[in-house]
Design a protein around this motif. Structure first.
Motif, PDB file in Angstrom:
ATOM      1  N   GLY A 177      53.989  95.560  17.313  1.00  0.00           N
ATOM      2  CA  GLY A 177      54.678  94.302  17.054  1.00  0.00           C
ATOM      3  C   GLY A 177      53.862  93.101  17.490  1.00  0.00           C
ATOM      4  O   GLY A 177      52.843  93.221  18.176  1.00  0.00           O
ATOM      5  N   PRO A 178      54.318  91.897  17.123  1.00  0.00           N
ATOM      6  CA  PRO A 178      53.550  90.683  17.443  1.00  0.00           C
ATOM      7  C   PRO A 178      53.504  90.363  18.933  1.00  0.00           C
ATOM      8  O   PRO A 178      52.612  89.642  19.377  1.00  0.00           O
ATOM      9  CB  PRO A 178      54.295  89.592  16.658  1.00  0.00           C
ATOM     10  CG  PRO A 178      55.678  90.138  16.470  1.00  0.00           C
ATOM     11  CD  PRO A 178      55.530  91.610  16.338  1.00  0.00           C
ATOM     12  N   ASP A 179      54.460  90.878  19.699  1.00  0.00           N
ATOM     13  CA  ASP A 179      54.501  90.593  21.136  1.00  0.00           C
ATOM     14  C   ASP A 179      54.032  91.777  21.969  1.00  0.00           C
ATOM     15  O   ASP A 179      54.461  91.968  23.101  1.00  0.00           O
ATOM     16  CB  ASP A 179      55.928  90.212  21.547  1.00  0.00           C
ATOM     17  CG  ASP A 179      56.421  88.970  20.828  1.00  0.00           C
ATOM     18  OD1 ASP A 179      55.599  88.064  20.610  1.00  0.00           O
ATOM     19  OD2 ASP A 179      57.620  88.917  20.485  1.00  0.00           O
TER      20      ASP A 179
END
Length: 691
Positions: free
Chosen positions: A528-530
């Motif tokens: 994921g982006p985080d």
């Protein structure tokens, strides 16, 4: 003739027989200080360390060559241990971070890449590498010795172990090092379990599964390896087990499903007849349709068997509690004719199977140990492994150590101790314990000036392979001693309460630092982006592998270890420092990595650890009664200054150069800059750069 003569001859004959038997028994007993049971990678790794220190040892192997496990497994002959040859570096220690197959030695060329250059090598290459390892290091291995019984004996000289082989020969040793690995297939008993084929004996020819429906029990790498090998031939493949699939790239545990084996996930999610199902193994039942028995479904049989293939009755899966005629476990007498209606007409596994294959992994063989020498079953890993202490000694079996995959209970599902790239380092740790316990050689250490500590830590976090592979398990211990410190590498951190007795080193009143590599505790989407943290002030939120330093003013106790927070490898310290995770795994940036580390170390040792140019040291020496520690330990000791002997003597006479025994740095400096006080708990998120 004297009537007593026959009796005399009989007594003499009996005496000769007894003497012969005694001599035979004496000659059939071999004595060694160390017996290593098994010539797999763990046994040979220990053999190298014992040979290097010139100890009396023997490695006993039941087969005709080393690494016999790899002659059979994995069944489909492709290893999933990474063999990354090209890293862009020439640093041997760093390269071992990405070489998961080589064993440790003093020979820089004795690497697995000599027998294979494939990223995922063929399994047949590994016995070749181990044979090369034995030959080139001259290890003492005795082949064809099948030990069938191990027992302990107590004598005036202490406890020993007696190993008896298939010929009745005994091997006696003071220390037994068990490195037999895991050979026994893990099995589960249920109704119809005798109809199941085992991973250890199935055919590896994909053509034997042509147009067949296959049910595989288990969701580990062996199950998916089997599924992948027949994916293009079987009509459908279902994989069944109690747990969901755990992906290695999500869990960071290399024993979970690896991407190299997960093609069936594609065919499942893209709806191509294959699938995964969860359910208990003990509660199922397998029943076989007999010849001429009416089918449960009105569907017409469409498959054609190849010529010469034996007719095989199809297998139905149901729940034991639903059977009308429960014949007990391990029974195939229940037939498809007496199967009840399913509790749901869209039951996932309602269609019959041609084969059911068990792929549940392996367990340790406890059967060769009698009660005096048998280690207990582990509390974790479903009891498949022996229970061992934090330094890998069997619980209740002093002098018996478990090495390699069998010792994985210490870090099961949390680190790499069950795999070659992990246990090659735990074996070295065990050898260091043995050296201190039996030969009074303390754990190897490096004595450093406190001003050198930061550089040494940076070198270790950027190069060392042991803590990198055995993250959370093996850590570097730094004993603070004022102006100096002792640096011990790769100590099993769960054994910290026993540090002094295991290592031969004492902890001073200045305390200690422990350096670990560990993953973050935040469970995030791995893609994921985080998924990562890039701000050094938020280093404690790092998710990926990163260095963590713990500072203790005294050794943690066993009670402290039991009370540590969930997920923590160590108890709460006096201060803790996370180095921000790095995409390149290079912790060498001045602002994000080095400066926060220095500020933390300064907080722990209460000393200014900044480095100065010679000109600055000269000015500080003229204007300060106590110049910074760096200047006192380098510039003022004629390190980094060019001058004549007259200038040196003049500086000494003027009191500018402290004597060698000057220990003023061992005390906290009351005039120490107050920015350390403002740093608070020495967390990276609370540090501010000073330019």
């Amino acid at each position: 003739m004297d009537s007593s003569l026959p009796h005399l001859l009989l007594v003499i004959l009996i005496g000769l027989v007894h003497c012969s038997l005694d001599n035979r028994h004496h000659n059939s007993t071999r004595h060694h200080d160390y017996c290593v049971l098994g010539a797999g990678p763990a046994g040979l790794q220990m053999g190298h360390f014992l040979s290097k220190t010139k100890r009396d040892y023997i490695i006993l192997e039941r087969n005709s060559g080393p690494g016999s496990f790899f002659n059979i497994y994995p069944r489909h002959r492709r290893l999933i241990s990474i063999n990354k040859i090209y890293t862009g570096r020439r640093n041997r220690e760093f390269n071992l971070r990405h070489d998961w197959n080589s064993l440790l030695s003093d020979r820089p060329d004795l690497l697995f890449q000599r027998v294979s250059q494939e990223l995922y090598p063929e399994a047949d290459a590994y016995p070749l590498y181990l044979s090369m390892f034995v030959k080139e290091l001259g290890l003492r291995v005795s082949y064809g010795v099948d030990v069938g019984k191990v027992r302990a004996a107590q004598s005036a000289t202490g406890r020993s172990y007696i190993l008896t082989d298939q010929r009745g020969f005994d091997y006696t040793c003071r220390v037994l090092l068990v490195s037999t690995g895991l050979w026994d297939p893990q099995k589960v008993q249920f109704v119809g379990s005798d109809l199941v084929e085992g991973y250890e004996s199935i055919s590896t020819d994909p053509e034997d599964y042509k147009d067949q429906a296959i049910l595989i029990l288990g969701k580990g790498n062996s199950a998916f390896e089997t599924a992948q090998s027949i994916l293009g031939r079987a009509s459908r493949i279902h994989i069944y087990s109690p747990s969901t699939v755990r992906l290695a790239w999500q869990t960071h545990y290399v024993g979970d499903l690896r991407a190299v084996n997960n093609e069936l996930l594609d065919t499942y999610q893209l709806k191509s007849l294959d699938g995964l199902v969860e359910g208990g193994l003990e509660d199922i039942a397998l029943v076989q349709q007999k010849e001429n028995e009416p089918r449960r479904s009105g569907r017409k049989q469409s498959k054609r068997r190849p010529a010469g293939e034996k007719k095989r009755g199809q297998l139905y899966l149901t729940l034991t509690e639903l059977l009308n005629n429960n014949e007990g476990k391990n029974s195939s007498r229940v037939t498809a004719a007496n199967l009840p209606a399913y509790h749901s007409d869209n039951f996932s596994l309602r269609r019959p199977y041609d084969r059911v294959i068990r792929c549940l992994g392996f367990r340790f063989n406890f059967s060769i140990f009698d009660g005096s020498a048998r280690p207990p079953n582990s509390e974790g890993a479903r009891g498949r492994l022996p229970g061992v202490s934090a330094w890998y000694e069997g619980r209740g079996t002093p002098g018996l150590f478990v090495l390699g995959t069998a010792a994985h209970s210490r870090d099961y599902r949390s680190s790499a101790g069950g795999f070659i790239h992990g246990f090659r380092y735990t074996v070295r740790a065990v050898h260091r314990v043995l050296e201190h316990r039996y030969h009074r050689n303390p754990w190897p250490s490096t004595k450093l000036l406190t001003t050198q500590l930061q550089s040494w830590i940076l070198k270790r976090v950027n190069e060392a392979s042991g803590p990198y592979q055995m993250f959370g398990v093996l850590g570097d211990v730094i004993l603070l001693q004022g102006s100096h410190c002792e640096y011990l590498e790769e100590f099993p951190v769960q054994a910290l309460p026993h540090f002094s007795s295991l290592s031969g080193h004492d902890v001073s009143r200045h305390g200690l630092l422990v350096l670990l590599m560990q993953y973050g505790l935040n469970h995030t989407d791995s893609l994921g982006p985080d998924r990562s943290e890039s701000e050094w002030k938020q280093a404690w939120k790092s998710n990926f592998l990163h260095p963590v330093l713990y500072y203790y003013d005294k050794l943690p106790t066993e009670k402290d270890m039991r009370r540590r927070p969930p997920g923590w490898q160590l108890p709460r310290p006096k201060a803790i420092h996370h180095m921000i995770e790095d995409f390149l795994t290079e912790w060498d940036r001045p602002i994000s990595h080095i400066q926060p580390l220095r500020r933390f170390l300064e907080h722990c040792v209460q000393t200014d650890l900044r480095a100065f140019y010679a000109e600055s040291c000269f000015l500080l020496s003229l204007t300060h009664r106590k110049p910074p520690l760096f200047c006192r330990q380098s510039y003022l000791k004629k390190r980094g200054v060019v001058g004549s002997s007259q200038l040196w003597q003049h500086a000494h006479g003027a009191g500018l150069m402290p004597a060698e025994q000057d220990s003023d740095a061992s005390e906290a400096n009351p005039s120490f800059p107050d920015y350390l006080t403002r740093a608070g708990a020495a967390m990276t998120s609370g540090l501010k750069p000073d330019f």
